[in-house]
Design a protein around this motif. Structure first.
Motif, PDB file in Angstrom:
ATOM      1  N   UNK A  72     -24.325 -12.783  -1.207  1.00 17.12           N
ATOM      2  CA  UNK A  72     -24.650 -14.167  -0.868  1.00 17.12           C
ATOM      3  C   UNK A  72     -23.516 -14.803  -0.070  1.00 17.12           C
ATOM      4  N   UNK A  73     -22.274 -14.502  -0.468  1.00 20.01           N
ATOM      5  CA  UNK A  73     -21.135 -15.051   0.276  1.00 20.01           C
ATOM      6  C   UNK A  73     -21.081 -14.471   1.684  1.00 20.01           C
ATOM      7  N   UNK A  76     -23.443 -16.311   3.908  1.00 19.79           N
ATOM      8  CA  UNK A  76     -22.974 -17.640   4.308  1.00 19.79           C
ATOM      9  C   UNK A  76     -22.389 -17.623   5.720  1.00 19.79           C
ATOM     10  N   UNK A  77     -21.744 -16.512   6.089  1.00 23.50           N
ATOM     11  CA  UNK A  77     -21.144 -16.428   7.423  1.00 23.50           C
ATOM     12  C   UNK A  77     -22.191 -16.599   8.522  1.00 23.50           C
ATOM     13  N   UNK A  78     -23.399 -16.136   8.273  1.00 22.67           N
ATOM     14  CA  UNK A  78     -24.461 -16.250   9.270  1.00 22.67           C
ATOM     15  C   UNK A  78     -25.156 -17.601   9.218  1.00 22.67           C
ATOM     16  N   UNK A  79     -25.355 -18.127   8.010  1.00 20.92           N
ATOM     17  CA  UNK A  79     -26.150 -19.344   7.866  1.00 20.92           C
ATOM     18  C   UNK A  79     -25.342 -20.629   7.999  1.00 20.92           C
ATOM     19  N   UNK A  80     -24.037 -20.551   7.905  1.00 23.10           N
ATOM     20  CA  UNK A  80     -23.201 -21.689   8.294  1.00 23.10           C
ATOM     21  C   UNK A  80     -23.039 -21.582   9.806  1.00 23.10           C
ATOM     22  N   UNK A  81     -23.975 -22.105  10.536  1.00 25.06           N
ATOM     23  CA  UNK A  81     -24.118 -21.868  11.972  1.00 25.06           C
ATOM     24  C   UNK A  81     -22.816 -22.094  12.740  1.00 25.06           C
ATOM     25  N   UNK A  91      -7.692 -12.376  -2.840  1.00 30.92           N
ATOM     26  CA  UNK A  91      -8.647 -11.848  -3.805  1.00 30.92           C
ATOM     27  C   UNK A  91     -10.060 -11.737  -3.215  1.00 30.92           C
ATOM     28  N   UNK A  92     -10.258 -12.266  -2.002  1.00 27.92           N
ATOM     29  CA  UNK A  92     -11.564 -12.211  -1.347  1.00 27.92           C
ATOM     30  C   UNK A  92     -11.709 -10.987  -0.429  1.00 27.92           C
TER      31      UNK A  92
END
Length: 329
Positions: A72-73, A76-81, A91-92
Motif C-alpha cells: 500500500x505504501x 502511494x508513490x503512484x497515487x500521490x500524483x 527503517x523504510x
C-alpha cells in the motif's frame, strides 16, 4: 497534518509550496482498489514480510494487514500524483526496495528514494511511539523535555548508543547552522564550553571531558527553544487544539487531571505484571572507585563486564553497603 506543517514551518520550509492530502482522497477509488488486488497478486509472502520487518510488528501469526502494508505504501508513490521521490527514515529502506521491484510490474515507474538516519531512542534502542519517554514530542512542555532528557541513557564516553548526542547531531546542530552550542558549567567545573560543530562535541564527550548531566541540560535547553514557536502557534490555533484533543483523548485527561473510568487519574488500563519485560544480565565487577564529584560521595562508579555486550560504567549506592574491596573481590 497540522503537526507536520508546524514542524516544517519551524525549520523555514515555505508552506505555500507544500500540499497535504488525506489517504481517503484516492484510497476509496475504483482504480486504487483494483491496484491493491494487482499488487497482492504479484508480491510474494516472503517479500511482504521482509519489506515490513522494521516497521510492522513481527509476531508468530501476523495479521494480513501487516503483509499488505508495504504494498500500500508503494502504491502511494503512484497515487500521490506528481511524486518523483519518497523520503523516509532508514527503517523504510526495505519498503523502498519492494516499491522499486514491484511498481514496474504494474506498469508504473520507479521513484527516487531518500533516507535519513534514525535517531536512537532516549531510553536506549529504537525510538517508539508506544514508549513516550523514548522520544520528544512537538508539544512537550519544557518540563516534559527536561524530565525525559534527565532520565535518558547517556553513558560517559559512549558516543555510539547515545540518544542525547543523536538529538544534538541530527536535530540541534543543523538548526543552529554555525551558531555556538553552549554547555553551561560552574567555574569550579571548568566554566562554560562552546562548540560550533558536532564533531567537536562528539570528540570532547568521547574523551569524557563533558559530564553527562551537563550535556543533558544543554540539549534540553536548546530543544525547548526549538519547540517554543511551535507551542506558541499551537496555543493560538483552536483548530489544532481540537484535533489534538480528539486524536489523543487519554493524554488530555491525564494532563487535565480528570478521571478515566473507575481507576481515575487518566493513567489508562493497568498493564499486567510480566517478568519477560525485564532484561536481566549477570556481570563481573572489574573495578570500583568513588564517584569523582565530591557532592555525591556516597556513590561508586563500577566497571562491569557483561560478556558479549561489553563493559559498562555503572553508578550505584554500593558504598553504603560494601567497601570497594568487597565489591570486586
Amino acid at each position: 497534518m497540522h503537526a507536520s506543517q508546524a514542524r516544517m514551518w519551524r525549520v523555514y520550509v515555505f508552506l505555500w509550496r507544500t500540499q497535504g492530502l488525506e489517504g481517503t482522497e484516492y484510497q476509496l477509488s475504483r482504480e486504487y482498489t483494483l491496484d491493491v488486488y494487482r499488487m497482492a497478486s504479484v508480491v510474494t509472502e516472503h517479500d511482504a514480510k521482509k519489506a515490513g520487518a522494521e516497521v510492522v510488528k513481527q509476531v508468530k501469526n501476523p495479521l494480513l494487514s501487516g503483509l499488505l502494508y508495504p504494498g500500500l505504501q508503494a502504491l502511494d508513490e503512484e497515487y500521490l500524483k506528481g511524486v518523483d521521490a519518497q523520503f523516509g527514515g532508514e527503517d523504510q529502506r526495505k519498503i523502498f526496495t519492494l516499491a522499486e521491484k514491484y511498481l514496474p510490474n504494474l506498469g508504473y515507474k520507479k521513484r527516487i528514494h531518500l533516507m535519513n538516519p534514525m535517531v536512537p531512542g532516549l531510553t536506549g534502542g529504537k525510538m517508539s511511539a508506544s514508549e513516550p519517554d523514548s522520544k520528544i514530542d512537538l508539544l512537550d512542555s519544557p518540563g516534559d523535555v527536561k524530565r525525559k532528557i534527565k532520565k535518558a541513557f547517556c553513558e560517559p564516553g559512549n558516543v555510539q548508543e547515545n540518544g542525547i548526542l543523536a538529538f544534538a547531531k541530527h536535530v540541534l546542530f543543523p538548526v543552529l547552522d554555525g551558531t555556538e552550542f553552549v554547555i553551561e558549567r560552574s567555574k569550579k567545573h571548568g566554566g562554560n564550553v562552546r562548540y560550533t560543530t558536532f564533531t567537536e562535541l562528539e570528540e570532547s564527550y568521547a574523551k569524557e571531558e563533558i559530564y553527562p548531566l551537563d550535556l543533558k541540560n544543554a540539549v534540553a535547553r536548546e530543544l525547548s527553544k526549538l519547540l517554543e514557536p511551535i507551542h506558541a502557534k499551537f496555543s493560538a490555533d483552536s483548530e489544532m487544539q481540537m484535533i489534538r484533543d480528539r486524536a489523543y483523548p487519554d493524554e488530555v485527561v491525564k494532563k487535565g487531571g480528570g478521571k478515566k473510568g473507575a481507576g481515575g487519574g487518566g493513567a489508562g488500563p493497568d498493564r499486567p505484571v510480566d517478568i519477560s519485560r525485564l532484561d536481566l544480565r549477570v556481570g563481573v565487577v572489574i573495578s570500583a572507585e568513588k564517584h569523582p564529584d565530591p557532592s555525591v560521595s556516597s556513590l561508586y562508579v563500577e566497571k562491569v563486564d557483561i560478556g558479549e555486550k561489553g563493559t559498562y560504567n555503572v553508578v550505584s549506592l554500593f558504598s553504603l553497603l560494601l567497601f570497594s574491596y568487597n565489591i570486586h573481590h
